[in-house]
Design a protein around this motif. Structure first.
Motif, mmCIF file in Angstrom:
data_model
loop_
_atom_site.group_PDB
_atom_site.id
_atom_site.type_symbol
_atom_site.label_atom_id
_atom_site.label_comp_id
_atom_site.label_asym_id
_atom_site.label_seq_id
_atom_site.Cartn_x
_atom_site.Cartn_y
_atom_site.Cartn_z
ATOM 1 N N ASN A 23 49.248 2.406 -38.563
ATOM 2 C CA ASN A 23 48.659 3.627 -38.010
ATOM 3 C C ASN A 23 47.251 3.335 -37.486
ATOM 4 O OD1 ASN A 23 48.501 6.334 -37.307
ATOM 5 N ND2 ASN A 23 47.710 6.934 -39.321
ATOM 6 N N THR A 24 47.178 2.542 -36.407
ATOM 7 C CA THR A 24 45.895 2.175 -35.815
ATOM 8 C C THR A 24 45.757 2.814 -34.440
ATOM 9 O OG1 THR A 24 46.866 0.171 -34.874
ATOM 10 C CG2 THR A 24 45.851 -0.022 -37.054
ATOM 11 N N PRO A 25 44.541 3.154 -34.021
ATOM 12 C CA PRO A 25 44.347 3.817 -32.723
ATOM 13 C C PRO A 25 44.441 2.855 -31.534
ATOM 14 C CG PRO A 25 42.248 3.518 -33.809
ATOM 15 C CD PRO A 25 43.287 3.053 -34.789
ATOM 16 N N TYR A 26 44.589 1.559 -31.801
ATOM 17 C CA TYR A 26 44.653 0.602 -30.693
ATOM 18 C C TYR A 26 45.518 -0.589 -31.128
ATOM 19 C CZ TYR A 26 40.970 -1.411 -33.575
ATOM 20 O OH TYR A 26 40.249 -1.900 -34.621
ATOM 21 N N ILE A 27 45.956 -1.336 -30.141
ATOM 22 C CA ILE A 27 46.784 -2.525 -30.371
ATOM 23 C C ILE A 27 46.078 -3.718 -29.749
ATOM 24 C CG2 ILE A 27 49.014 -3.619 -29.946
ATOM 25 C CD1 ILE A 27 50.215 -0.817 -29.702
ATOM 26 N N VAL A 28 46.032 -4.813 -30.482
ATOM 27 C CA VAL A 28 45.365 -6.023 -30.014
ATOM 28 C C VAL A 28 46.434 -7.045 -29.621
ATOM 29 C CG1 VAL A 28 43.785 -7.894 -30.591
ATOM 30 C CG2 VAL A 28 43.384 -5.610 -31.500
ATOM 31 N N GLN A 29 46.365 -7.480 -28.367
ATOM 32 C CA GLN A 29 47.247 -8.541 -27.878
ATOM 33 C C GLN A 29 46.408 -9.792 -27.630
ATOM 34 O OE1 GLN A 29 49.194 -6.988 -24.391
ATOM 35 N NE2 GLN A 29 50.691 -5.803 -25.571
ATOM 36 N N LEU A 30 46.748 -10.871 -28.341
ATOM 37 C CA LEU A 30 45.976 -12.112 -28.238
ATOM 38 C C LEU A 30 46.627 -13.075 -27.257
ATOM 39 C CD1 LEU A 30 45.182 -12.870 -31.992
ATOM 40 C CD2 LEU A 30 43.704 -11.764 -30.317
ATOM 41 N N ASP A 31 45.776 -13.791 -26.555
ATOM 42 C CA ASP A 31 46.237 -14.919 -25.743
ATOM 43 C C ASP A 31 46.125 -16.158 -26.641
ATOM 44 O OD1 ASP A 31 46.879 -16.842 -23.945
ATOM 45 O OD2 ASP A 31 45.260 -16.383 -22.519
ATOM 46 N N THR A 32 47.235 -16.469 -27.341
ATOM 47 C CA THR A 32 47.189 -17.528 -28.353
ATOM 48 C C THR A 32 47.029 -18.918 -27.754
ATOM 49 O OG1 THR A 32 49.609 -17.586 -28.356
ATOM 50 C CG2 THR A 32 48.534 -16.172 -29.995
ATOM 51 N N SER A 33 47.190 -19.031 -26.452
ATOM 52 C CA SER A 33 47.022 -20.346 -25.832
ATOM 53 C C SER A 33 45.555 -20.688 -25.602
ATOM 54 C CB SER A 33 47.771 -20.395 -24.505
ATOM 55 O OG SER A 33 47.221 -19.456 -23.587
ATOM 56 N N ARG A 34 44.682 -19.700 -25.831
ATOM 57 C CA ARG A 34 43.261 -19.929 -25.583
ATOM 58 C C ARG A 34 42.462 -19.685 -26.863
ATOM 59 N NH1 ARG A 34 41.382 -17.654 -19.862
ATOM 60 N NH2 ARG A 34 39.843 -19.269 -20.352
ATOM 61 N N THR A 35 41.182 -19.991 -26.793
ATOM 62 C CA THR A 35 40.312 -19.948 -27.969
ATOM 63 C C THR A 35 40.024 -18.504 -28.383
ATOM 64 O OG1 THR A 35 39.286 -21.997 -27.249
ATOM 65 C CG2 THR A 35 38.118 -20.723 -28.911
ATOM 66 N N GLN A 36 39.958 -18.278 -29.720
ATOM 67 C CA GLN A 36 39.614 -16.977 -30.272
ATOM 68 C C GLN A 36 38.566 -17.171 -31.374
ATOM 69 O OE1 GLN A 36 40.808 -14.355 -28.862
ATOM 70 N NE2 GLN A 36 42.650 -15.086 -27.812
ATOM 71 N N LEU A 37 37.807 -16.100 -31.650
ATOM 72 C CA LEU A 37 36.850 -16.105 -32.755
ATOM 73 C C LEU A 37 37.531 -15.516 -33.977
ATOM 74 C CD1 LEU A 37 33.551 -14.883 -31.028
ATOM 75 C CD2 LEU A 37 34.247 -17.219 -31.540
ATOM 76 N N VAL A 38 37.428 -16.207 -35.102
ATOM 77 C CA VAL A 38 38.094 -15.749 -36.317
ATOM 78 C C VAL A 38 37.062 -15.491 -37.406
ATOM 79 C CG1 VAL A 38 40.251 -16.954 -35.800
ATOM 80 C CG2 VAL A 38 38.465 -18.137 -37.084
ATOM 81 N N ASP A 39 37.520 -14.696 -38.390
ATOM 82 C CA ASP A 39 36.729 -14.398 -39.597
ATOM 83 C C ASP A 39 35.411 -13.700 -39.262
ATOM 84 O OD1 ASP A 39 38.762 -15.694 -40.980
ATOM 85 O OD2 ASP A 39 37.718 -17.623 -40.925
ATOM 86 N N VAL A 40 35.408 -12.867 -38.232
ATOM 87 C CA VAL A 40 34.236 -12.078 -37.875
ATOM 88 C C VAL A 40 34.733 -10.697 -37.431
ATOM 89 C CG1 VAL A 40 34.224 -12.869 -35.478
ATOM 90 C CG2 VAL A 40 32.118 -12.037 -36.517
ATOM 91 N N PRO A 41 34.071 -9.603 -37.841
ATOM 92 C CA PRO A 41 34.547 -8.268 -37.455
ATOM 93 C C PRO A 41 34.284 -7.962 -35.984
ATOM 94 C CG PRO A 41 32.542 -8.109 -38.764
ATOM 95 C CD PRO A 41 32.943 -9.545 -38.787
ATOM 96 N N PHE A 42 35.307 -7.410 -35.332
ATOM 97 C CA PHE A 42 35.198 -6.901 -33.966
ATOM 98 C C PHE A 42 35.157 -5.374 -34.072
ATOM 99 C CE2 PHE A 42 36.868 -11.066 -33.481
ATOM 100 C CZ PHE A 42 36.551 -11.506 -32.210
ATOM 101 N N GLU A 43 33.979 -4.805 -33.903
ATOM 102 C CA GLU A 43 33.843 -3.353 -34.025
ATOM 103 C C GLU A 43 34.278 -2.691 -32.715
ATOM 104 O OE1 GLU A 43 30.413 0.069 -34.698
ATOM 105 O OE2 GLU A 43 30.025 -2.030 -35.257
#
Length: 791
Positions: A130-150
């Motif tokens: 029950n979230t107001p948004y959906i996150v779609q990741l481009d897993t083939s590219r770099t992402q930032l982990v273990d940090v909150p995205f407000e």
């Protein structure tokens, strides 16, 4: 002498009084504990228990046919242990394999719109669906982990993204590896839903979920991207596996979490992964078995061809079809040749004998009959027959003719010619016989050589045939086992079985049950101040009351002086109905009662250190004695630190020092007070050496003279813990009052006076507790009820 402590006795009433007197501490700590409990209950996630069970099966693993084959081939097979399976099931590799099948790389959180979150984000809840948004990741590219995205939702089309942090890992979700670290990041930008955002660190797209319908409002939303390593670490910290009972092969898997769907999905996936991996390992064993058999069959095919070819080559090279029949035929041929050789030798010997006879005896030709001789050669037989006929013809001629008869000569010539022919024929026959004998002997030697090689051929043939039969049997066996292993692989199943799928366990949260938390808060709110009071009481080494006095010394206890203020310095005189005045009245009466049968006039008042109220007690006791109608004189013997000026309007021009040092008359040093029956002798000018003055005989004269003039002589002495004047004055005193101050005098300070009392160097000594607040002590708490007796 110091009394032994009663270590094992607990005065519950005393402790209850101490706790009750500090009721405000209990109220404050309880209030704070309840407030903290409320914040904890509201801010803590509800953590629930989840459990599932799985059956391990028997001790064998892999295909049954493969196991049988491995046993036949003498391959060591080891059974499994429950502990080993628990270690395998709870291993990081197994958890990682399960998580790779789940989409737990994104965690969504919400900060509810609650008053506790006004200043700080205290209440933070995790969301799953029950979230107001959906996150779609481009897993083939770099992402930032273990940090909150407000994520701050501005409207249905736009949102504001804020990312702040230090030492943030840059992660590749395809390879599951950290590519680097971002030392510091401050990112804030307005983006649109549905539009991909791409940079060197972030590559994703946010979609609006159901246009925000059915989702409650919140103060803040944020999400965190989780690396696989952090997911594995988090899961391993909550996963627990153990057998349902000892020696049981049913394992109980349990975990804890706030999102039931995620926890149950993880447990189920972990068990399914474990079962699938077990089946895959067994299939792999089956495939390896088939591969092993195929390799063996391939090598045996070549071996089988080679063994048959070797057998065939050996047979053909040695012309062997049936070795037994061939041996019998050889023996028969050898026998025949032996017979032929014997006949040839006989014929030869016969021919040689005839030839010898013919050559040695010319008459032999006339006497021998060829038919009787048994010559088998037809030519020789004909020659002998011709020779016989010529001999008969010659005999006929001789009967009727002479030696010169031409007919007889002709016959003799014919006989000689036949005889030469016989000799030549015999020589040819002998030569032919020799040749035939040599040929037979050669053939006999060949057959004998063949017969000599017969055992070795038999052995070689038997070895080759045995090897060919072994390879052929092994080939047929492996073909049979291959068919069985292929059937087993096609019908292979795992002996691991999921018994119970994941479900809730228990009646509610395990970490934040409100009743338990509030009860715990109440207990903590009571224990902390109680422990604080007990700690302070144990740390506090000062005199607390009469019980402390009785526990550390055998010196008799005389009484207590009530607590007062600075305005109560002369309480006996100024406020005779006060609690302080009543305290001194009680001490006077107790002192007169205890020393009623003795003639005591000189009363010494001392203490351990300065500040315990020694002078206060001596002044007010003197006032009380004077009020009782007794002529009393008060001597200030502390010539180092005079304090009478705080109590009386005195002159320090003359006093004890001037009397002792300058021989000033007694009348000049005694000063009257505004209290009837009370005179004082102040210390006078401060001398250079007070102790020497007190040791002079004039001090003894002073005491003797005062005892004649007054009913009581009260001496305010210096404290015994600082100076030694008291030990000089002690011999002049009939009674000694040792003053200790409530919650001020340390217990150890009584050691010195204890030693004096134990050595009997001081007489008639009594302890007085000064400045005791009745409201702060259990021993004299009853006096609080008599407060209306005092003014």
């Amino acid at each position: 002498m110091k009394k032994p402590n009663k270590e094992h006795e607990i005065d519950l009433k005393s402790w209850f009084f101490k706790f009750r007197s500090k009721w405000y501490l209990f109220a404050a700590f309880t209030l704070v504990a309840f407030a903290a409990a409320y914040v904890y209950v509201k801010s803590s996630e509800r953590i629930y228990n989840f459990k599932s069970t799985i059956l391990l099966g028997d001790q064998q693993t892999g295909s049954k046919k493969a196991q049988e084959l491995l046993e036949i081939l003498h391959v060591q097979n080891k059974g499994i242990k429950v502990e080993d399976e628990i270690g395998l099931l709870s291993s990081a590799d197994m958890v990682k394999a399960a998580l790779q099948q789940l989409d737990f790389s994104k965690s969504f959180y919400v900060v509810p719109d609650h008053w506790l979150n006004t200043g700080f984000d205290i209440i933070v809840e995790e969301q799953y669906e029950n979230t107001p948004y959906i996150v779609q990741l481009d897993t083939s590219r770099t992402q930032l982990v273990d940090v909150p995205f407000e994520v701050k939702i501005l409207n249905d089309k736009e949102y504001e993204l804020t990312v702040e942090g230090e030492n943030i890992p840059r992660y590749n979700f395809t390879k599951h590896e950290v590519l680097g670290i971002v030392p510091e990041l401050r990112f804030k930008k307005v983006l649109k839903f549905g539009e991909p955002y791409t940079d060197n660190n972030m590559n994703f797209t946010l979609l609006r979920a159901n246009n925000g319908e059915g989702i409650p409002s919140a103060k803040k939303h944020f999400f965190v991207l989780n690396s696989l390593a952090s997911q594995v670490e988090q899961r391993l910290s909550t996963l627990h596996i153990e057998p349902i009972e000892r020696e049981s092969r049913v394992l109980v898997l349990s975990t804890k979490g706030s999102i039931p769907e995620k926890e149950m999905l993880f447990l189920n996936t972990l068990m399914e992964t474990y079962v699938a991996r077990d089946l895959e390992e067994k299939n792999q064993n089956g495939r390896k078995t088939l591969e092993f058999i195929d390799n063996q069959i391939a090598s045996l095919t070549d071996s089988l061809k080679q063994s048959k070819q070797a057998l065939s080559t050996f047979r053909s090279s040695n012309r062997i079809s049936n070795i037994d029949m061939q041996a019998n035929s050889t023996y028969e041929r050898l026998q025949q040749l032996e017979n032929d050789k014997a006949k040839l030798n006989t014929d030869k010997q016969y021919y040689v004998a005839i030839l010898t006879e013919i050559k040695d005896n010319e008459g032999f030709t006339e006497a021998v009959s060829p038919a009787v001789a048994g010559v088998q050669n037809p030519i020789l037989s004909n020659l002998f027959l011709e020779l016989s006929e010529l001999n008969n013809k010659k005999a006929g001629y001789k009967a009727s003719a002479t030696q010169i008869n031409p007919m007889l000569k002709e016959v003799d010539g014919q006989i000689a010619s036949v005889r030469n022919a016989i000799i030549a024929n015999l020589e040819n026959l002998i030569s032919s016989a020799n040749i035939s004998i040599q040929d037979v002997e050669r053939r006999i030697s060949s057959l004998e050589a063949t017969l000599a090689k017969q055992p070795e051929n038999e052995r070689r043939l038997a070895d080759l045939k045995s090897q060919a039969d072994f390879v052929d049997n092994k080939y047929e066996f492996l073909q049979e086992k291959r068919a069985e292993a292929a059937i087993s692989l096609a019908t292979n199943t795992t002996d691991k079985k999921i018994v119970d799928r994941a479900s809730f366990w228990g009646n509610g949260p395990v970490n934040a049950a409100p009743r338990v938390i509030y009860m715990l808060a109440l207990v903590i709110g009571l224990i902390i101040p109680a422990a604080f009071i007990v700690l302070l009481d144990n740390v506090d080494n000062t005199i607390q009351g009469k019980n402390d006095i009785s526990s550390i010394t055998n010196i008799p206890f005389l009484g207590v002086i009530a607590h007062g203020t600075k305005a109560d310095k002369l309480a006996v005189k100024n406020n005779p109905k006060s609690a302080i005045a009543e305290s001194f009245r009680s001490i006077r009466i107790n002192l007169q009662y205890l020393l009623g049968d003795t003639n005591f006039k000189v009363i010494g008042v001392t203490s351990s250190i300065s500040g315990e109220g020694k002078t206060f007690c001596s002044v007010n006791l003197s006032n009380e004695l004077a009020l009782s109608g007794k002529r009393t004189v008060l001597i200030e013997s502390d010539m180092r630190k005079p304090t009478f000026g705080k109590y009386f309007n005195v002159s320090h021009e003359a006093g004890l020092s001037s009397y002792l040092e300058h021989n000033q008359p007694l009348e000049d040093v005694i000063q009257k007070t505004d209290m009837e029956n009370l005179d004082i002798i102040p210390c006078g000018p401060i001398p250079d050496n007070a102790i020497h003055l007190l040791e002079t005989p004039r001090m003894q004269q002073l005491i003797e003279e005062l005892k004649k003039r007054y009913d009581y002589v009260v001496i305010d002495t210096p404290p015994i813990g600082f100076v030694s004047e008291y030990f000089i004055l002690m011999r002049h005193m009939d009674t000694n009052l040792y003053v200790v101050k409530h919650k001020y005098t340390e217990k150890a300070l009584l050691n010195q006076v204890n030693d004096l009392y134990a050595a009997k160097k001081v007489k008639n000594i009594y302890i007085v507790i000064n400045d005791l607040n009745y409201n702060n002590t259990y021993e004299y708490g009853y006096k609080r009820k008599a407060s209306y007796y005092y003014v």
